[in-house]
Design an enzyme around this catalytic site. Structure first.
Site, PDB file in Angstrom:
ATOM      1  N   GLU A 227     -69.991 -31.958  -2.374  1.00 55.13           N
ATOM      2  CA  GLU A 227     -70.895 -30.961  -2.949  1.00 55.13           C
ATOM      3  C   GLU A 227     -70.335 -29.607  -2.529  1.00 55.13           C
ATOM      4  O   GLU A 227     -70.458 -29.210  -1.375  1.00 55.13           O
ATOM      5  CB  GLU A 227     -72.304 -31.211  -2.414  1.00 55.13           C
ATOM      6  N   CYS A 261     -75.319 -22.592  -2.367  1.00 55.62           N
ATOM      7  CA  CYS A 261     -74.370 -23.044  -3.392  1.00 55.62           C
ATOM      8  C   CYS A 261     -74.984 -22.917  -4.783  1.00 55.62           C
ATOM      9  O   CYS A 261     -74.277 -22.700  -5.754  1.00 55.62           O
ATOM     10  CB  CYS A 261     -73.928 -24.476  -3.113  1.00 55.62           C
TER      11      CYS A 261
HETATM   12  P1  NDP Z   1     -66.424 -24.249   4.927  1.00 53.84           P
HETATM   13  O1  NDP Z   1     -66.391 -24.985   3.661  1.00 53.84           O
HETATM   14  O2  NDP Z   1     -65.142 -23.857   5.545  1.00 53.84           O
HETATM   15  O3  NDP Z   1     -67.258 -25.120   6.015  1.00 53.84           O
HETATM   16  C1  NDP Z   1     -68.169 -26.148   5.674  1.00 53.84           C
HETATM   17  C2  NDP Z   1     -67.959 -27.343   6.594  1.00 53.84           C
HETATM   18  O4  NDP Z   1     -66.677 -27.922   6.362  1.00 53.84           O
HETATM   19  C3  NDP Z   1     -67.985 -26.988   8.080  1.00 53.84           C
HETATM   20  O5  NDP Z   1     -68.529 -28.061   8.807  1.00 53.84           O
HETATM   21  C4  NDP Z   1     -66.510 -26.809   8.401  1.00 53.84           C
HETATM   22  O6  NDP Z   1     -66.237 -26.958   9.767  1.00 53.84           O
HETATM   23  C5  NDP Z   1     -65.910 -27.922   7.573  1.00 53.84           C
HETATM   24  N1  NDP Z   1     -64.508 -27.725   7.197  1.00 53.84           N
HETATM   25  C6  NDP Z   1     -63.908 -26.595   6.777  1.00 53.84           C
HETATM   26  N2  NDP Z   1     -62.608 -26.815   6.474  1.00 53.84           N
HETATM   27  C7  NDP Z   1     -62.391 -28.125   6.727  1.00 53.84           C
HETATM   28  C8  NDP Z   1     -61.247 -28.969   6.634  1.00 53.84           C
HETATM   29  N3  NDP Z   1     -60.074 -28.509   6.219  1.00 53.84           N
HETATM   30  N4  NDP Z   1     -61.375 -30.253   6.987  1.00 53.84           N
HETATM   31  C9  NDP Z   1     -62.555 -30.740   7.404  1.00 53.84           C
HETATM   32  N5  NDP Z   1     -63.668 -30.005   7.523  1.00 53.84           N
HETATM   33  C10 NDP Z   1     -63.597 -28.711   7.180  1.00 53.84           C
HETATM   34  O7  NDP Z   1     -67.354 -23.000   4.745  1.00 53.84           O
HETATM   35  P2  NDP Z   1     -67.331 -21.570   5.469  1.00 53.84           P
HETATM   36  O8  NDP Z   1     -68.351 -21.589   6.520  1.00 53.84           O
HETATM   37  O9  NDP Z   1     -66.001 -21.122   5.902  1.00 53.84           O
HETATM   38  O10 NDP Z   1     -67.797 -20.663   4.259  1.00 53.84           O
HETATM   39  C11 NDP Z   1     -66.820 -20.189   3.344  1.00 53.84           C
HETATM   40  C12 NDP Z   1     -67.289 -20.305   1.927  1.00 53.84           C
HETATM   41  O11 NDP Z   1     -67.585 -21.666   1.614  1.00 53.84           O
HETATM   42  C13 NDP Z   1     -68.578 -19.573   1.600  1.00 53.84           C
HETATM   43  O12 NDP Z   1     -68.353 -18.218   1.413  1.00 53.84           O
HETATM   44  C14 NDP Z   1     -69.018 -20.316   0.373  1.00 53.84           C
HETATM   45  O13 NDP Z   1     -68.306 -19.823  -0.731  1.00 53.84           O
HETATM   46  C15 NDP Z   1     -68.626 -21.745   0.635  1.00 53.84           C
HETATM   47  N6  NDP Z   1     -69.725 -22.553   1.186  1.00 53.84           N
HETATM   48  C16 NDP Z   1     -70.426 -23.353   0.331  1.00 53.84           C
HETATM   49  C17 NDP Z   1     -71.498 -24.068   0.790  1.00 53.84           C
HETATM   50  C18 NDP Z   1     -72.297 -24.944  -0.099  1.00 53.84           C
HETATM   51  O14 NDP Z   1     -73.499 -25.103   0.141  1.00 53.84           O
HETATM   52  N7  NDP Z   1     -71.689 -25.583  -1.085  1.00 53.84           N
HETATM   53  C19 NDP Z   1     -71.949 -23.988   2.185  1.00 53.84           C
HETATM   54  C20 NDP Z   1     -71.109 -23.148   3.012  1.00 53.84           C
HETATM   55  C21 NDP Z   1     -70.057 -22.466   2.497  1.00 53.84           C
HETATM   56  P3  NDP Z   1     -65.993 -25.669  10.710  1.00 53.84           P
HETATM   57  O15 NDP Z   1     -67.257 -24.872  10.719  1.00 53.84           O
HETATM   58  O16 NDP Z   1     -65.685 -26.265  12.024  1.00 53.84           O
HETATM   59  O17 NDP Z   1     -64.844 -24.922  10.097  1.00 53.84           O
END
Ligand code: NDP
Length: 450
Positions: A227, A261
């Site tokens: 998602e 999102c």
């Molecule tokens: P991320 O997508 O980076 O983080 C979401 C989760 O994924 C966190 O638990 C993060 O861990 C983990 N994660 C990130 N990169 C990896 C990877 N390569 N492998 C495994 N796990 C990973 O979101 P951000 O917080 O950096 O936000 C950045 C952008 O993402 C926002 O501006 C928005 O556009 C989008 N976003 C979308 C969401 C939604 O509801 N669909 C929610 C949050 C963000 P960790 O925190 O340790 O990096």
């Protein structure tokens, strides 16, 4: 160390030590053991434990909400609503899980044949900070009721929420290991994804994170549900109830400081009503109270992290330099970003092309409904969409032309335990919630009796 920083005060709330290899192995063992125990547990017992989860959340809603507000900045009111939504969804699934797991008879040339829905084991959940309880519970509730167990790798800025959720499950009667929190960096996930005890991976987050996890899961042949981001269109046609549309647009864009999102990220408005719509949303945005999220009078808190605010500012400045008009807001300090309105946004501008994850509202003019639909689809994303018109027959027809996982007519896009939730295109695949979501990580087993 994982550090939790209060986005409003910028104070460090707590630091958490990552789990060691040995602790991770222990968690995998416990998760596997709990799965075996759940297999032997009658569904009625699991339902009762889940009702206990709901009542614990209700009883301690203020404490949970305070933790959410301190770690990621949404208002206490929003945080409480989030906790209560988790509780009511636990109650909903406890009530309906039996029918969702009911074997489905199918007539074939067998004496008897049917489909049985059976759990598979531990599911790894990688979750974001924006709805730090809801994103987790909407995965955990149906999966655990169905007999899977959960291992959560939460976003590194909300470790307190992660541990508090683990505690709720632990105290509600479920076997130890049914739901566990894992404090690990995303860089260290490969051996966990690879572990044969992990049966699937679900991720909510950005598209790059989704792609990276899907590649890893593919390498080890683990099923994924993703998602991811969205850039939802919010289409307002000239025959819409303008006041209601404007109010919902503002709510849909600004709730959670725009960090959702399914936020209404692109307001696409038919040209005849652009002036009236702009005046109305401007009036509503001017009335918003941005500030201390713990205060009752605050309608919008800070963004969750300074890097997110900086990135939103980049998108705003680029859009202005590309020709968009700044009508309101446009300033920020630390994580506190003022509600901002851009008009004259076109499909070649950053605010149209990229997902904007913060309190930035944009108005895009459409010459007619065909152009509105074309603009709505002119995005890599396909999560949610909203369409406002008083002609419901037309709405039903136009809904089929929008490329997204859901279309809400004359309403705000929201997730609901009863309805499937998920996207198409770069917004990911698979579904959460409802019957479809409940079945994602189950073994859909065919039984054929001759
Ligand atoms: P991320 O997508 O980076 O983080 C979401 C989760 O994924 C966190 O638990 C993060 O861990 C983990 N994660 C990130 N990169 C990896 C990877 N390569 N492998 C495994 N796990 C990973 O979101 P951000 O917080 O950096 O936000 C950045 C952008 O993402 C926002 O501006 C928005 O556009 C989008 N976003 C979308 C969401 C939604 O509801 N669909 C929610 C949050 C963000 P960790 O925190 O340790 O990096």
């Amino acid at each position: 160390m994982f550090t939790s920083i209060n986005p409003f005060t910028q104070e460090t709330i707590a630091e958490y030590t990552p789990h060691t290899q040995a602790e991770i192995e222990q968690k995998l063992q416990r998760g596997e053991r709990a799965y075996r125990q759940l297999l032997e547990t009658p569904l009625e017992q699991r339902r009762q434990w889940m009702m206990q989860v709901a009542s614990s959340l209700r009883k301690n809603a203020t404490a949970h909400a305070t933790l959410i507000t301190q770690e990621m900045g949404k208002t206490l009111k929003e945080a409480k609503a989030e906790v209560l939504k988790c509780a009511s969804s636990a109650e909903y699934f406890a009530e309906h899980i039996a029918e969702m797991l009911e074997p489905r008879p199918i007539q074939s040339d067998a004496y008897k044949s049917y489909v049985s829905y059976e759990p598979k084991g531990i599911i790894l959940a990688i979750m974001p900070w924006n709805f730090p309880y809801w994103q987790v519970f909407r995965f955990a509730i149906p999966n655990i009721l169905a007999g899977n167990t959960g291992l959560l790798k939460h976003a590194s800025n909300v470790s307190g929420c992660s541990l508090a959720i683990e505690q709720v499950f632990m105290e509600s009667g479920f076997p130890e290991g049914t739901f566990q929190s894992l404090l690990v960096s995303s860089k260290d996930l490969e051996p966990i994804v690879a572990d044969p005890r992990i049966q699937g991976v679900t991720l909510t987050g950005s598209t790059p994170a989704g792609k990276s996890v899907a590649a890893l899961a593919g390498k080890y042949l683990k099923k994924t549900v993703l998602e991811l981001g969205g850039s939802d269109p919010f289409i307002v046609l000239k025959d819409a109830d303008l006041e209601a549309a404007a109010k919902t647009a503002v709510q849909g864009r600004m709730q959670n400081a725009g960090q959702s999102c399914i936020a209404a990220k692109r307001w696409i408005v038919e040209k005849e009503i652009v002036p009236a719509f702009t005046a109305e949303v401007r009036r509503l945005l001017e009335n918003m109270q941005q500030g201390d999220p713990m205060q009752d009078t605050t309608s919008m808190g800070p963004m969750a992290r300074t890097d997110l605010a900086e990135d939103l500012d980049r998108q705003l400045q680029e859009s202005i330099s590309q020709g968009a008009r700044l009508e309101l807001g446009g300033t920020y300090e630390g994580c506190n970003f003022a509600p901002t309105l851009l008009t004259g946004v076109t499909n070649d501008m950053t605010a149209f092309k990229e997902e904007t994850f913060g309190p930035l509202a944009v108005i895009i003019e459409a010459a007619n409904e065909d152009e509105a639909i074309a603009l709505a689809n002119e995005t890599d994303f396909g999560l949610g969409s909203a369409l406002w018109t008083s002609d419901l027959d037309k709405a039903a027809h136009l809904a089929t032309r929008i490329e997204s996982g859901n279309v809400f007519i004359n309403a705000m896009v929201r997730s609901d335990a009863r309805l499937p939730f998920g996207g198409v295109k770069q917004s990911g695949y698979g579904r959460e919630l409802s019957l479809e979501g409940t079945h994602e990580f189950l073994n859909v087993k065919t039984v054929y009796i001759q």
